[in-house]
Structures are given as C-alpha cells and as structure tokens.
Write a protein that holds these residues in place. Structure first.
Motif, PDB file in Angstrom:
ATOM      1  N   ASN A 296       0.825  -1.212   0.000  1.00  0.00           N
ATOM      2  CA  ASN A 296       0.000   0.000   0.000  1.00  0.00           C
ATOM      3  C   ASN A 296       0.856   1.258   0.000  1.00  0.00           C
ATOM      4  OD1 ASN A 296      -2.496  -1.143  -0.013  1.00  0.00           O
ATOM      5  ND2 ASN A 296      -2.751  -1.100   2.209  1.00  0.00           N
ATOM      6  N   CYS A 297       1.883   1.235   0.844  1.00  0.00           N
ATOM      7  CA  CYS A 297       2.723   2.434   0.957  1.00  0.00           C
ATOM      8  C   CYS A 297       3.386   2.774  -0.367  1.00  0.00           C
ATOM      9  CB  CYS A 297       3.768   2.265   2.066  1.00  0.00           C
ATOM     10  SG  CYS A 297       3.044   2.458   3.702  1.00  0.00           S
ATOM     11  N   ARG A 298       3.753   1.731  -1.117  1.00  0.00           N
ATOM     12  CA  ARG A 298       4.337   1.995  -2.437  1.00  0.00           C
ATOM     13  C   ARG A 298       3.328   2.719  -3.331  1.00  0.00           C
ATOM     14  NH1 ARG A 298       7.391  -2.445  -2.001  1.00  0.00           N
ATOM     15  NH2 ARG A 298       5.721  -3.837  -2.670  1.00  0.00           N
ATOM     16  N   ILE A 299       2.073   2.294  -3.230  1.00  0.00           N
ATOM     17  CA  ILE A 299       1.030   2.939  -4.049  1.00  0.00           C
ATOM     18  C   ILE A 299       0.815   4.383  -3.581  1.00  0.00           C
ATOM     19  CG2 ILE A 299      -1.439   2.888  -4.645  1.00  0.00           C
ATOM     20  CD1 ILE A 299      -1.255  -0.215  -4.403  1.00  0.00           C
ATOM     21  N   TRP A 300       0.718   4.584  -2.261  1.00  0.00           N
ATOM     22  CA  TRP A 300       0.539   5.957  -1.748  1.00  0.00           C
ATOM     23  C   TRP A 300       1.700   6.849  -2.192  1.00  0.00           C
ATOM     24  CZ3 TRP A 300      -4.193   6.195  -0.594  1.00  0.00           C
ATOM     25  CH2 TRP A 300      -4.854   5.298   0.246  1.00  0.00           C
ATOM     26  N   GLN A 301       2.900   6.270  -2.119  1.00  0.00           N
ATOM     27  CA  GLN A 301       4.087   7.077  -2.432  1.00  0.00           C
ATOM     28  C   GLN A 301       4.109   7.480  -3.907  1.00  0.00           C
ATOM     29  OE1 GLN A 301       7.705   5.729  -0.648  1.00  0.00           O
ATOM     30  NE2 GLN A 301       9.008   6.827  -2.090  1.00  0.00           N
ATOM     31  N   GLU A 302       3.731   6.544  -4.773  1.00  0.00           N
ATOM     32  CA  GLU A 302       3.703   6.856  -6.207  1.00  0.00           C
ATOM     33  C   GLU A 302       2.709   8.000  -6.462  1.00  0.00           C
ATOM     34  OE1 GLU A 302       1.738   4.036  -8.679  1.00  0.00           O
ATOM     35  OE2 GLU A 302       2.353   5.039 -10.538  1.00  0.00           O
ATOM     36  N   ARG A 303       1.545   7.890  -5.817  1.00  0.00           N
ATOM     37  CA  ARG A 303       0.525   8.931  -5.996  1.00  0.00           C
ATOM     38  C   ARG A 303       1.006  10.273  -5.426  1.00  0.00           C
ATOM     39  NH1 ARG A 303      -4.927   6.029  -3.832  1.00  0.00           N
ATOM     40  NH2 ARG A 303      -5.130   4.397  -5.409  1.00  0.00           N
ATOM     41  N   ARG A 304       1.619  10.200  -4.240  1.00  0.00           N
ATOM     42  CA  ARG A 304       2.146  11.424  -3.638  1.00  0.00           C
ATOM     43  C   ARG A 304       3.088  12.125  -4.599  1.00  0.00           C
ATOM     44  NH1 ARG A 304       7.202  11.317   0.412  1.00  0.00           N
ATOM     45  NH2 ARG A 304       8.008  10.497  -1.557  1.00  0.00           N
ATOM     46  N   ASP A 305       3.981  11.343  -5.205  1.00  0.00           N
ATOM     47  CA  ASP A 305       4.989  11.953  -6.064  1.00  0.00           C
ATOM     48  C   ASP A 305       4.355  12.591  -7.304  1.00  0.00           C
ATOM     49  OD1 ASP A 305       6.849  11.238  -4.232  1.00  0.00           O
ATOM     50  OD2 ASP A 305       7.554   9.458  -5.304  1.00  0.00           O
ATOM     51  N   ILE A 306       3.311  11.956  -7.837  1.00  0.00           N
ATOM     52  CA  ILE A 306       2.622  12.544  -9.000  1.00  0.00           C
ATOM     53  C   ILE A 306       1.954  13.858  -8.595  1.00  0.00           C
ATOM     54  CG2 ILE A 306       0.712  12.230 -10.637  1.00  0.00           C
ATOM     55  CD1 ILE A 306       1.308   9.152 -10.393  1.00  0.00           C
ATOM     56  N   LEU A 307       1.267  13.830  -7.458  1.00  0.00           N
ATOM     57  CA  LEU A 307       0.537  15.024  -7.004  1.00  0.00           C
ATOM     58  C   LEU A 307       1.489  16.172  -6.669  1.00  0.00           C
ATOM     59  CD1 LEU A 307      -2.229  16.267  -6.154  1.00  0.00           C
ATOM     60  CD2 LEU A 307      -1.769  15.411  -3.857  1.00  0.00           C
ATOM     61  N   ILE A 308       2.488  15.863  -5.869  1.00  0.00           N
ATOM     62  CA  ILE A 308       3.402  16.916  -5.426  1.00  0.00           C
ATOM     63  C   ILE A 308       4.205  17.444  -6.617  1.00  0.00           C
ATOM     64  CG2 ILE A 308       5.401  17.449  -3.941  1.00  0.00           C
ATOM     65  CD1 ILE A 308       2.796  17.017  -2.356  1.00  0.00           C
ATOM     66  N   GLY A 309       4.662  16.520  -7.467  1.00  0.00           N
ATOM     67  CA  GLY A 309       5.436  16.933  -8.650  1.00  0.00           C
ATOM     68  C   GLY A 309       4.606  17.857  -9.527  1.00  0.00           C
ATOM     69  N   GLY A 310       3.342  17.474  -9.757  1.00  0.00           N
ATOM     70  CA  GLY A 310       2.461  18.282 -10.605  1.00  0.00           C
ATOM     71  C   GLY A 310       2.214  19.656 -10.009  1.00  0.00           C
ATOM     72  N   LEU A 311       1.971  19.699  -8.712  1.00  0.00           N
ATOM     73  CA  LEU A 311       1.698  20.993  -8.060  1.00  0.00           C
ATOM     74  C   LEU A 311       2.943  21.875  -8.083  1.00  0.00           C
ATOM     75  CD1 LEU A 311      -0.446  19.758  -5.016  1.00  0.00           C
ATOM     76  CD2 LEU A 311      -1.244  21.191  -6.913  1.00  0.00           C
ATOM     77  N   ARG A 312       4.094  21.268  -7.830  1.00  0.00           N
ATOM     78  CA  ARG A 312       5.334  22.071  -7.840  1.00  0.00           C
ATOM     79  C   ARG A 312       5.621  22.625  -9.230  1.00  0.00           C
ATOM     80  NH1 ARG A 312       9.391  18.610  -3.876  1.00  0.00           N
ATOM     81  NH2 ARG A 312       8.438  19.272  -1.922  1.00  0.00           N
ATOM     82  N   ASP A 313       5.320  21.831 -10.258  1.00  0.00           N
ATOM     83  CA  ASP A 313       5.516  22.325 -11.636  1.00  0.00           C
ATOM     84  C   ASP A 313       4.687  23.578 -11.896  1.00  0.00           C
ATOM     85  OD1 ASP A 313       7.252  20.391 -12.336  1.00  0.00           O
ATOM     86  OD2 ASP A 313       5.815  19.170 -13.479  1.00  0.00           O
ATOM     87  N   MET A 314       3.565  23.683 -11.184  1.00  0.00           N
ATOM     88  CA  MET A 314       2.711  24.872 -11.364  1.00  0.00           C
ATOM     89  C   MET A 314       3.098  25.994 -10.408  1.00  0.00           C
ATOM     90  SD  MET A 314      -1.093  23.382 -11.918  1.00  0.00           S
ATOM     91  CE  MET A 314      -1.030  21.772 -11.190  1.00  0.00           C
TER      92      MET A 314
END
Ligand code: PLP
Length: 392
Positions: A296-314
């Motif tokens: 589960n943590c691997r899945i949460w982490q992958e999602r976290r990275d997509i979300l945070i990466g996307g927000l930081r790009d903006m």
C-alpha cells in the motif's frame, strides 16, 4: 413533531464549513460533471483478502454472535500488544495497557468524558481532526487552540501556552503523522511533549492512525518510545488506514493503564464493544503478514509523487509529506482556502478540502488527499494546469 431545540452543546459545535462546498459538489454532480475528489481521507484500496477471510470464518461461528466484552477480546488486545512490540519495541500488558475501540474516533471523542469537568481546558492543535474539539465540548470543557504553522514545521509551541490556561488544562492532544498537514514529529518534540505533560500533570493523548503510512524509509515513532511516557500518555491506533479498513470500525488505545481504565468506564456505560468477528479480522490484520502494508505504501508514495510533482511544476510551494496521504497546499495569491476550493470545484471539477475547516489556523491552505488512483491524480493536475493558476 417538530420544533425540538437542540442542546446547547450541539449548538456550540463549530459551523460545518464543508456544508456549502458539499452542496456545490452535489450541484456539479447533478449537472453530470466528472468530479475528481481529493477531499476524502478514506483509502480507495480494498481490504486485503486474508483479513476478509478471517471475518467470513468468524462471522459464521455462533460463538461470535453474542455481546462482546467491553474492553475487547483478550486475544485481540494480545495481537495489538504483539504488533506494538514488533513495530515499536514497546512492551504492553494486554489486560491493562490495551483497550479495544470502535474505531479510534470513538475513543477520541469519549476520552474527555472520563477526565474533563465543565470549565476544564483541553489543549487542541489547530488545524486538527475535528473530534478533539467536539469531544471536549460534549464534556463541557473548553478547547485552547495550539496553532500549527509552517514556520514551526506544524509542531505546537508548548512554551507559549499561558500559565493560567495550563492550570486548568487536563489533556494535551497531539497527532503525528498529522492530519491535515501531513507533518511528522521528530523524537525531540515527542520527548518535549512528554516532559511538558509530566511537568503540568496533563494527559498526553497521541493520535497516531497514520503511523504505518510513511515513505522514503521514514518510520514514525511511538510516543511510548519516550522514557517516562507511560506515566502520562496514551496513544491511539487504528487498523482503518493501515489495512484499508475504515468501514470495519476497530481500533485501539495503548499506554497508561489508569487513563485507559477511565476511558473504559465511559465505554462500558455507552457501548457494548466491537463485533467479535471484526476483532478476529483485526487479529488477522495485526498478526498476519505485513506485506500488504508495504505494498500500500508503495502505491501511496507513487501517488504522492505525481501530485506533489504536478503541483510544484505549477509553482506551488508544497511540502512532500513523509507520512499520511495528505498534501497541505498553500493557496495561490488572491484566494482564501474556501475561494480556492470553489475555483477548483467549479472550473476543474476537482474537490479539495478548505484548510480553515480544520481550524482557523488552517486558513491559507487546502488539503488534497491522494486517495484516488494515479491516473485520476494526473487528470486532476492537468485540469488545474489548464486553469492557468500559478501557485505560491
Ligand atoms: N484520527 C485522525 C487524525 C483521523 O484522520 C481519523 C480519520 O480520518 C481518525 C482519527 C479516525 O480513524 P478511525 O477510523 O480509527 O476511527
């Protein structure tokens, strides 16, 4: 019949700040909008099969159909104690230092009824899970809010609490890994809090339902790892988030036997424990392979990275949480927490939670939960990007 006047304690509850947003969300859904909800702190992943099998077996056994014991089956409390020793290296007496709860929310809401008299103060973080404040109010107590600010890494400034407040204070609530900020507490802070509780004779109630949802090799500590903590502290744990079991309603509190006995007496008079089949499922969760948690943590982490990466790009200056499934996002210039939520809902079909809904100090932030799959998070990011908003 109508016209029943709600009690003063109900009327004293803070206004439900999400009501207007819920109404707007329903209106969008009615219009047929495709809504992506990052608003809910509830895992979308299924409960692992071995836990469901344990429930099914136990549900079929008539021995489990009668009232359970108030404090929980000893076998469940033993499984919780064994899990705790394995995870944190802390030894607990299952008979006196573990109490089964109908989800940790129940035990959180009821604690003040055991120890708070009208006029007593409870120290409550702000922003925070709203039940600390509601439970205080129902017991006739007063919440004194401890602001959690970015400048202090979302750790309360215990030294800033006035002496007059401390004299009346009975309970200090802490919650790490934190909802809604995603912050974690270093050992030094936990040690400071234990010392503070001992000095001022406070009950230190540490709410830790996200202790197992952690990333990048980080392992949150138990408050009971701090020497002397058992004299003043209890810690709440839950299978809800760890094993995707929010609907099952089972959790537990551990630590100081006298505090747990007080909470247990309240419960004895209000509820009749957790369905034994669910406790058997809880045992399967706690005593079984923990591979599902790592997966589960691997899945949460992958999602976290997509979300945070996307927000930081903006351009959003958003921290990447080391634990929990929440991003605490500063709103762009020109917006409040609420107006930014409305903007995202109406123009992008993305639901996030206004930070001020967790307390006044949450103003200026929104909480985004990564409880939808990676593709939906990418889609949410894309829709926000198309609004042309730059973060701050
Ligand atoms: N404490 C915090 C900080 C939470 O965020 C939640 C759930 O959202 C709970 C407690 C309640 O969890 P449970 O399902 O164990 O009642």
């Amino acid at each position: 019949m109508s016209g029943y006047t709600p009690s003063e304690r109900l009327r004293a509850l803070p206004p439900y700040l999400f009501a207007e947003l819920d109404r707007m969300k329903q209106a969008q859904v009615k219009k047929g909008a495709d809504i992506i909800s990052l608003g809910i702190g509830d895992p979308d992943l299924p409960t692992p099969p071995h836990i469901i099998q344990a429930l099914a077996l136990a549900a079929a056994d008539p021995k489990n159909h009668q009232y359970p014991s108030y404090e929980g089956m000893l076998t469940f409390r033993k499984a919780a104690a064994d899990w705790y020793r394995g995870r944190f290296g802390v030894t607990l007496d299952p008979a006196t230092e573990v109490l089964t709860l109908i989800g940790s929310k129940e035990g959180i809401g009821h604690l003040p009824l055991a120890f708070v008299n009208p006029g007593d103060v409870v120290l409550v973080p702000d922003p925070a899970y709203p039940v600390y404040q509601a439970g205080t109010l129902f017991a006739g107590g007063e919440s004194y809010f401890l602001p959690l600010t970015a400048a202090r890494d979302f750790l309360p400034d215990l030294g800033a609490i006035p002496t007059a407040v401390l004299k009346r204070a009975k309970i200090l609530w802490l919650n790490y890994p934190n909802n809604p900020t995603g912050a974690v507490a270093p050992r030094e802070f936990l040690a400071e809090a234990v010392g503070f509780a001992r000095q001022h004779r406070l009950i230190l109630a540490h709410d830790a339902p996200y202790s197992e949802i952690a990333f990048d090799g980080y392992r949150p500590e138990s408050i009971l790892n701090i020497p002397g903590a058992k004299e003043v502290a209890i810690e709440y744990h839950s299978v809800s988030k760890t094993y995707n079991m929010t609907g099952w309603r089972v959790g537990f509190a551990v630590g100081n036997a006298e505090i747990l006995a007080g909470l247990g007496r309240v419960k004895q008079n209000l509820d009749s424990g957790v369905f034994q089949a669910v406790q058997h499922a809880g045992i399967a969760a706690l005593a079984g392979s923990q591979q599902c948690v790592a997966d589960n943590c691997r899945i949460w982490q992958e999602r976290r990275d997509i979300l945070i990466g996307g927000l930081r790009d903006m351009g959003f200056a958003v921290a990447s949480p080391r634990a929990s499934f929440y991003a605490w996002v500063p709103v762009p210039a020109g917006f409040t927490s609420s107006s930014f939520c409305v903007e995202l809902l109406v123009k992008a079909g993305v639901v996030v939670t206004p930070g001020n809904g967790f307390g006044a100090a949450g103003e200026g932030f929104v909480r985004a939960a990564f409880t939808v799959n990676a593709d939906r998070i990418r889609e949410a990011i894309e829709r926000i990007r198309q609004l042309g908003i730059r973060g701050s």
